[in-house]
Write an enzyme that holds these catalytic residues in place. Structure first.
Site, PDB file in Angstrom:
ATOM      1  N   GLU A  82      45.558  44.674  42.321  1.00  0.00           N
ATOM      2  CA  GLU A  82      45.913  43.597  43.246  1.00  0.00           C
ATOM      3  C   GLU A  82      45.354  42.288  42.708  1.00  0.00           C
ATOM      4  O   GLU A  82      44.138  42.096  42.649  1.00  0.00           O
ATOM      5  CB  GLU A  82      45.349  43.878  44.641  1.00  0.00           C
ATOM      6  CG  GLU A  82      45.760  42.853  45.672  1.00  0.00           C
ATOM      7  CD  GLU A  82      45.057  43.058  47.003  1.00  0.00           C
ATOM      8  OE1 GLU A  82      44.394  42.112  47.478  1.00  0.00           O
ATOM      9  OE2 GLU A  82      45.150  44.172  47.559  1.00  0.00           O
ATOM     10  N   GLY A 117      41.168  41.761  41.853  1.00  0.00           N
ATOM     11  CA  GLY A 117      40.528  40.683  41.111  1.00  0.00           C
ATOM     12  C   GLY A 117      41.518  39.968  40.218  1.00  0.00           C
ATOM     13  O   GLY A 117      42.724  39.983  40.454  1.00  0.00           O
ATOM     14  N   SER A 118      41.009  39.339  39.173  1.00  0.00           N
ATOM     15  CA  SER A 118      41.846  38.499  38.322  1.00  0.00           C
ATOM     16  C   SER A 118      42.849  39.321  37.528  1.00  0.00           C
ATOM     17  O   SER A 118      42.575  40.446  37.102  1.00  0.00           O
ATOM     18  CB  SER A 118      40.970  37.691  37.359  1.00  0.00           C
ATOM     19  OG  SER A 118      40.541  38.490  36.271  1.00  0.00           O
ATOM     20  N   CYS A 168      44.048  35.538  48.039  1.00  0.00           N
ATOM     21  CA  CYS A 168      45.095  35.781  47.040  1.00  0.00           C
ATOM     22  C   CYS A 168      46.489  35.411  47.520  1.00  0.00           C
ATOM     23  O   CYS A 168      47.406  35.267  46.703  1.00  0.00           O
ATOM     24  CB  CYS A 168      45.053  37.232  46.561  1.00  0.00           C
ATOM     25  SG  CYS A 168      45.265  38.435  47.879  1.00  0.00           S
TER      26      CYS A 168
END
Length: 464
Positions: A235, A214-215, A269
């Protein structure tokens, strides 16, 4: 009053399902279940049984693949053909996890190399690390669940899985299939909760490993709050750069980069974001790339002809629109796109030469926008490509092997694709960011290894 979360179809904002949330008072029960399973080794699932469970899970997923495809589309909005590819990947991921169990092994450590080490034999073995808390992202709701759940099960760890609030249905479906495949009660607990409850869960000292996708803002914050000894893999995203040299093969390159830039509306991503093109071919590249972009079909993700679907929420459409408008105000030229289509969809957009301080140049766009920057000096282009704090995957297009090797060496990335787009991935390769983009390494076998720890046994005997 019980709190709930509404799952919304991103394309038309219709209600798919409403589900209850757990609250802080439920965290203790969840962790106690996982702790009791792990602390009593008589509960541990033997390797052969883990293999059987995962193999049957893959079989059941294949049988229900069409159902899983439709579920993923309904909550995530990824077009049919891409959601189908995701489910195929997820099934392969479960098989990879089952196969890697046989590779969980230690090694003999040499003794007798000094007089003090005589009469001994030593070897290492692999043990499950303990309770895994996994926090997931929305953009690949089934495949990410496999990468965090199937790996923990393969490693022999109880796992508490928190899916993204927008896309929990695929993870819940996977949990049901695992249960049907024979996974004992409690080894997987799927929890839906708010951010405060999630923080309470993952920072508890009973959690041995945090898997977070995620962020960066949330991931690094949670890592800073982990209990002493808790390991983690984070990640996050990047702003994937591409270097295009003058000898690049346009026939292969253009479709590859269009796919890499606009797959899942850029909500990936490692999506192609910043393309640095040699000035000698930049006009030609920009024309061909924008023409191919214009041919993409934006629409309902359930339509099998759709190439680009909705962004995950209308708020994301607003953000992408703001960033594009800012780039234009600062001098970027819109080659194609540049506008919202609706409250939920944004045109696939190509921007030419945005300023270095525009948000589209300095932040991960996570939307259907690709930026083109002309260059005369490749080293200067690489320097700009490396300038941000985020470094994940990158690419170079050239037919010159020396240029390719030089660029691979100089780009700051965990993986550099040569003559392929930045979003290429197979689930048996290492995958993860470096620097601000993350820590630890994903990929099925790599995640399993991170969820284990070594124990060494040393025997002393006069007969050795």
């Amino acid at each position: 009053m019980e709190k709930t979360i509404k799952i919304i179809f991103p394309y038309d904002q219709s209600l798919v399902k409403e589900l209850p949330l757990i609250d802080k008072s439920d965290v203790e029960k969840v962790l106690t279940i996982a702790q009791n399973l792990f602390e009593d080794q008589s509960n541990w699932i033997p390797a052969y049984k883990r293999i059987e469970i995962l193999e049957k899970t893959a079989f059941l997923m294949k049988e229900r693949s069409e159902e899983l495809i439709h579920l993923a589309i309904s909550e995530g909005g990824k077009p049919y053909k891409d959601s189908k590819a995701e489910i195929v990947r997820a099934i392969k991921g479960v098989k990879l996890a089952a196969e890697h169990i046989s590779q969980l092994k230690g090694e003999q450590i040499p003794m007798g190399l000094t007089e003090a080490a005589l009469n001994r034999i030593a070897f290492t073995t692999k043990e499950p690390i303990g309770i895994v808390a996994a926090v997931s992202a929305f953009n690949h709701p089934l495949n990410l669940a496999v990468h965090q759940i199937a790996t923990a099960i393969a490693a022999g760890c109880p796992v508490v899985f928190k899916p993204a609030g927008t896309t929990p249905l695929s993870g819940l479906a996977l949990a049901e299939i695992l249960k049907e495949a024979g996974l004992p009660e409690g080894w997987l607990q799927v929890v839906l909760c708010d951010n405060e409850t999630a923080e309470l869960l993952v920072t508890d000292k009973r959690v041995h490993f945090l898997s977070f996708i995620g962020s960066a803002k949330v991931g690094w914050y949670l890592k800073s709050k982990l209990a002493p000894g808790t390991r983690s893999a984070l990640e996050h995203g990047g702003a994937a750069p591409v270097i295009v040299e003058s000898d690049a093969d346009f026939t292969e390159m253009i479709p590859d980069l269009v796919k890499g830039g606009f797959y899942h509306a850029g909500q990936v991503c490692v999506s192609v974001q910043k393309v640095y093109v040699n000035e000698e071919i930049c006009d030609r590249f920009t024309a061909q790339f924008s023409e191919a972009t214009k041919k993409l079909i934006v629409g309902n993700p359930f339509d099998e002809t759709t190439d680009v679907g909705a962004l995950i929420t209308p708020k994301e459409v607003d953000r992408v629109e703001e960033w594009v408008n800012e780039a234009v105000a600062k001098g970027a030229k819109v080659i194609t796109g540049g506008k919202r289509i609706s409250d939920t969809c944004f045109e696939p957009t190509v921007l030419f030469n945005p300023s270095e301080d525009s948000k589209v140049s300095t932040h991960e766009i996570f939307g259907p926008v690709v930026c083109i920057y002309p260059f005369t000096d490749r080293d200067e282009a690489i320097k700009k490509a490396n300038a941000l704090d985020v470094h994940f995957q990158a690419a170079v297009f050239t037919k010159n092997v020396d240029i390719a090797l030089d660029t691979v060496k100089k780009l700051n990335a965990t993986a550099v694709m040569v003559n392929d787009h930045t979003a290429f991935r197979v689930d048996w390769m290492p995958f993860g960011g470096r620097d601000a983009s993350g820590i630890g390494m994903g990929g099925i076998s790599y995640s399993i290894n991170e969820m284990t720890r070594e124990k060494m046994t040393v025997f002393k005997s006069k007969f050795l």
